[in-house]
Design an enzyme around this catalytic site. Structure first.
Site, PDB file in Angstrom:
ATOM      1  N   CYS A 113       0.815  -1.226   0.000  1.00 16.38           N
ATOM      2  CA  CYS A 113       0.000   0.000   0.000  1.00 16.38           C
ATOM      3  C   CYS A 113       0.846   1.273   0.000  1.00 16.38           C
ATOM      4  O   CYS A 113       0.338   2.363  -0.240  1.00 16.38           O
ATOM      5  CB  CYS A 113      -0.928   0.009   1.204  1.00 16.38           C
ATOM      6  SG  CYS A 113      -2.045  -1.398   1.202  1.00 16.38           S
ATOM      7  N   HIS A 252      -3.271   7.297   2.513  1.00 15.78           N
ATOM      8  CA  HIS A 252      -3.691   5.987   2.009  1.00 15.78           C
ATOM      9  C   HIS A 252      -5.059   5.681   2.594  1.00 15.78           C
ATOM     10  O   HIS A 252      -5.306   5.903   3.776  1.00 15.78           O
ATOM     11  CB  HIS A 252      -2.667   4.925   2.414  1.00 15.78           C
ATOM     12  CG  HIS A 252      -3.130   3.526   2.148  1.00 15.78           C
ATOM     13  ND1 HIS A 252      -3.671   3.146   0.939  1.00 15.78           N
ATOM     14  CD2 HIS A 252      -3.168   2.417   2.938  1.00 15.78           C
ATOM     15  CE1 HIS A 252      -3.995   1.865   0.995  1.00 15.78           C
ATOM     16  NE2 HIS A 252      -3.699   1.406   2.203  1.00 15.78           N
ATOM     17  N   ASN A 282     -10.147  -0.194   0.200  1.00 15.38           N
ATOM     18  CA  ASN A 282      -8.679  -0.120   0.161  1.00 15.38           C
ATOM     19  C   ASN A 282      -8.202  -0.645  -1.191  1.00 15.38           C
ATOM     20  O   ASN A 282      -8.371  -1.828  -1.489  1.00 15.38           O
ATOM     21  CB  ASN A 282      -8.112  -0.959   1.313  1.00 15.38           C
ATOM     22  CG  ASN A 282      -6.600  -0.933   1.389  1.00 15.38           C
ATOM     23  OD1 ASN A 282      -5.926  -0.468   0.461  1.00 15.38           O
ATOM     24  ND2 ASN A 282      -6.058  -1.444   2.479  1.00 15.38           N
TER      25      ASN A 282
HETATM   26  N1  COA Z   1     -18.192  -8.619   9.908  1.00 16.84           N
HETATM   27  C1  COA Z   1     -18.595  -8.829  11.166  1.00 16.84           C
HETATM   28  N2  COA Z   1     -17.745  -9.166  12.161  1.00 16.84           N
HETATM   29  C2  COA Z   1     -16.446  -9.291  11.849  1.00 16.84           C
HETATM   30  C3  COA Z   1     -15.963  -9.079  10.529  1.00 16.84           C
HETATM   31  C4  COA Z   1     -16.900  -8.751   9.549  1.00 16.84           C
HETATM   32  N3  COA Z   1     -16.553  -8.506   8.273  1.00 16.84           N
HETATM   33  N4  COA Z   1     -14.630  -9.279  10.524  1.00 16.84           N
HETATM   34  C5  COA Z   1     -14.266  -9.578  11.770  1.00 16.84           C
HETATM   35  N5  COA Z   1     -15.361  -9.596  12.579  1.00 16.84           N
HETATM   36  C6  COA Z   1     -15.410  -9.875  14.016  1.00 16.84           C
HETATM   37  C7  COA Z   1     -14.209 -10.656  14.504  1.00 16.84           C
HETATM   38  O1  COA Z   1     -14.404 -12.042  14.301  1.00 16.84           O
HETATM   39  C8  COA Z   1     -14.175 -10.268  15.965  1.00 16.84           C
HETATM   40  O2  COA Z   1     -15.149 -11.030  16.636  1.00 16.84           O
HETATM   41  P1  COA Z   1     -14.889 -11.549  18.136  1.00 16.84           P
HETATM   42  O3  COA Z   1     -14.731 -10.299  18.959  1.00 16.84           O
HETATM   43  O4  COA Z   1     -16.115 -12.344  18.429  1.00 16.84           O
HETATM   44  O5  COA Z   1     -13.626 -12.375  18.072  1.00 16.84           O
HETATM   45  C9  COA Z   1     -14.648  -8.811  15.964  1.00 16.84           C
HETATM   46  O6  COA Z   1     -15.340  -8.628  14.729  1.00 16.84           O
HETATM   47  C10 COA Z   1     -13.524  -7.805  16.081  1.00 16.84           C
HETATM   48  O7  COA Z   1     -12.496  -8.142  15.140  1.00 16.84           O
HETATM   49  P2  COA Z   1     -11.184  -7.251  14.986  1.00 16.84           P
HETATM   50  O8  COA Z   1     -10.329  -7.861  13.931  1.00 16.84           O
HETATM   51  O9  COA Z   1     -10.577  -7.046  16.336  1.00 16.84           O
HETATM   52  O10 COA Z   1     -11.817  -5.875  14.495  1.00 16.84           O
HETATM   53  P3  COA Z   1     -11.112  -4.493  14.274  1.00 16.84           P
HETATM   54  O11 COA Z   1     -11.819  -3.448  15.040  1.00 16.84           O
HETATM   55  O12 COA Z   1      -9.613  -4.565  14.452  1.00 16.84           O
HETATM   56  O13 COA Z   1     -11.412  -4.182  12.740  1.00 16.84           O
HETATM   57  C11 COA Z   1     -10.223  -4.227  10.648  1.00 16.84           C
HETATM   58  C12 COA Z   1     -10.908  -5.051  11.747  1.00 16.84           C
HETATM   59  C13 COA Z   1      -9.626  -5.183   9.638  1.00 16.84           C
HETATM   60  C14 COA Z   1     -11.262  -3.358  10.004  1.00 16.84           C
HETATM   61  C15 COA Z   1      -9.126  -3.346  11.271  1.00 16.84           C
HETATM   62  O14 COA Z   1      -8.336  -4.101  12.137  1.00 16.84           O
HETATM   63  C16 COA Z   1      -8.232  -2.693  10.249  1.00 16.84           C
HETATM   64  O15 COA Z   1      -8.640  -1.847   9.485  1.00 16.84           O
HETATM   65  N6  COA Z   1      -6.920  -3.061  10.271  1.00 16.84           N
HETATM   66  C17 COA Z   1      -5.889  -2.403   9.492  1.00 16.84           C
HETATM   67  C18 COA Z   1      -6.061  -2.584   8.050  1.00 16.84           C
HETATM   68  C19 COA Z   1      -4.937  -1.847   7.395  1.00 16.84           C
HETATM   69  O16 COA Z   1      -4.760  -0.688   7.600  1.00 16.84           O
HETATM   70  N7  COA Z   1      -4.119  -2.529   6.652  1.00 16.84           N
HETATM   71  C20 COA Z   1      -2.850  -1.943   6.297  1.00 16.84           C
HETATM   72  C21 COA Z   1      -2.844  -1.234   5.095  1.00 16.84           C
HETATM   73  S1  COA Z   1      -3.372  -2.204   3.777  1.00 16.84           S
END
Ligand code: COA
Length: 328
Positions: A113, A252, A282
Site C-alpha cells: 500500500c 492511504h 482499500n
Molecule cells: N463482519 C462482522 N464481524 C467481523 C468481521 C466482519 N466482516 N470481521 C471480523 N469480525 C469480528 C471478529 O471475528 C471479531 O469477533 P470476536 O470479537 O467475536 O472475536 C470482531 O469482529 C472484532 O475483530 P477485529 O479484527 O478485532 O476488528 P477491528 O476493530 O480490528 O477491525 C479491521 C478489523 C480489519 C477493520 C481493522 O483491524 C483494520 O482496518 N486493520 C488495518 C487494516 C490496514 O490498515 N491494513 C494496512 C494497510 S493495507
C-alpha cells in the site's frame, strides 16, 4: 537544477460496484459493522479487465492532462501487489505496450500500500539526477483477484482501481520531500503466503487458500496508527512546515479510523482532508493517486497546492511525501 514535479493525475475504476449489502449475502457480516469499523460503503470490482487494463486507462488520462504525447514518456514504473503475471512480464511492460510506447525503461515495484510513495521517491531521484525527463508512475490493483471471498475479515476491505501521474522536470511546484521506510519483522501480519518460492503453486497450497491476502487486522491497525502519526510529524518538522500550511492531506485509504486518528493528531480540518475510502475501499498502491484524482476532479486540488501524503502497508512498508501540485 530542474526539480521533479507532479504535472498531472488520472484515475480509473471498473464499472461494477459491490456494496456492503451485497457482501452480507456472501459472508457473515453486515453494513453497520463494516461502516463503523472501516468507513467503507462500496468498492469497485473488475470483471473482464486486468490490472494492466486498469492502469492503462488511468495512464491515458494522466498523459493527456500533462499535455504530452505517449512518446514523450521515457520511463514507466508501476506499483502493484496484484500484477497481471506473478513473475513476468511486468505490469509496467504490459501498460507500455497498451500505450504503444517502445524502447523505454519499464518495471514494477513491490511496496504494497506504500507503493505510490515509493514511486514518488524513485521518480524524484531519476528526474533530479537528469536520468529521465517524463516518468509515468502508476498504482494499479485488481485486489479482487487475490482476496478470499469467503474470509469476512479481509474481503470487506479491498477494491479494484488505478491511479497514474506524470512526473516531469520543472522549475517550480516540485516534490519537496519523500520519506520511505520498512520493517520486515512484521512480514507475517499482512501477507499473501502462497505462489512464491516458499509455497510454490501446488494443489495443497491452493486448498489452504495461501494464494490470498492474509491479515491480522487489529495488530496491523495498531502499528499503522503509531507509525503513520510519527512519520507525518517527522516530515513536517524536517521541512519546517506546520499542519496549517497543508492545503490537502491525502492519506492511504485503508480505514477511516486510521485516517481520522492521524488527522486529529495534526489538528487538520475536514477541508484539508481527502477521504475516498467510503467509495473505493482499500485499493492498496492505487488508493493515493485515486484520491489525488478525486481532489483534482472535484476542484479541491489546484496548481501550487501543498499536499501531504502518507501510506502504510504490507512488508511492513510506510512513507510520507510533501509536494506542490504542478498540474493545471
Ligand atoms: N463482519 C462482522 N464481524 C467481523 C468481521 C466482519 N466482516 N470481521 C471480523 N469480525 C469480528 C471478529 O471475528 C471479531 O469477533 P470476536 O470479537 O467475536 O472475536 C470482531 O469482529 C472484532 O475483530 P477485529 O479484527 O478485532 O476488528 P477491528 O476493530 O480490528 O477491525 C479491521 C478489523 C480489519 C477493520 C481493522 O483491524 C483494520 O482496518 N486493520 C488495518 C487494516 C490496514 O490498515 N491494513 C494496512 C494497510 S493495507
Amino acid at each position: 537544477m530542474k526539480k521533479a514535479s507532479m504535472i498531472s493525475i488520472g484515475a480509473y475504476v471498473p464499472k461494477e460496484i459491490l456494496t456492503n449489502s451485497d457482501l452480507e449475502k456472501m459472508v457473515d457480516t453486515n453494513d453497520e459493522w463494516i461502516a463503523q469499523r472501516t468507513g467503507i460503503k462500496t468498492r469497485h470490482i473488475a470483471k473482464n479487465e486486468s490490472t494492466s487494463d486498469l492502469g492503462y486507462q488511468a495512464s491515458k488520462i494522466a498523459i493527456k492532462r500533462a499535455g504530452l504525447k505517449n512518446e514523450d514518456i521515457d520511463c514507466i514504473i508501476c506499483a502493484t501487489i496484484s500484477p497481471d503475471h506473478l513473475c513476468m512480464p511486468s505490469t509496467a511492460c504490459k501498460i507500455s505496450n497498451l500505450l504503444g510506447i517502445k524502447n523505454i525503461t519499464a518495471f514494477d515495484i513491490s511496496a504494497a500500500c506504500t507503493g505510490f510513495i515509493y514511486l514518488l521517491e524513485l521518480a524524484k531521484s531519476l528526474i533530479e539526477s537528469g536520468v529521465k525527463k517524463n516518468i509515468l508512475i502508476i498504482g494499479t490493483e485488481k485486489l479482487s483477484s487475490i482476496v478470499n471471498w469467503k474470509d469476512r475479515t479481509t474481503c470487506i476491505l479491498f477494491g479494484d482501481g488505478a491511479g497514474a501521474a506524470v512526473i516531469s522536470a520543472r522549475d517550480d511546484n516540485s516534490i519537496l520531500d519523500v520519506h520511505t521506510a520498512s520493517d520486515g519483522e512484521y512480514a507475517d501480519l499482512l501477507t499473501t503466503p502462497g505462489c512464491g518460492s516458499i509455497h510454490p503453486a501446488t494443489h495443497e497450497m491452493v486448498d489452504q487458500n495461501l494464494q490470498f491476502i492474509h491479515m491480522k487486522g487489529n495488530e496491523v491497525f495498531k502499528v499503522a496508527v503509531n507509525t503513520l502519526t510519527k512519520d507525518v510529524i517527522d516530515i513536517l518538522e524536517k521541512n519546517e512546515i506546520s499542519p496549517k500550511e497543508i492545503d490537502l492531506f491525502i492519506p492511504h485509504q485503508a480505514n477511516l479510523r486510521i485516517i481520522n486518528s492521524v488527522k486529529q493528531k495534526l489538528k487538520l480540518t475536514d477541508e484539508q482532508c481527502i477521504v475516498t475510502v467510503q467509495k473505493y475501499g482499500n485499493t492498496s498502491s492505487a488508493s493515493i493517486p485515486m484520491a489525488i484524482n478525486d481532489a483534482y476532479e472535484s476542484g479541491r486540488l489546484k496548481k501550487g497546492d501543498l499536499m501531504l501524503l502518507d501510506a502504510f502497508g504490507g512488508g511492513f512498508t510506510w512513507g510520507s511525501a510533501l509536494l506542490k501540485f504542478g498540474g493545471i
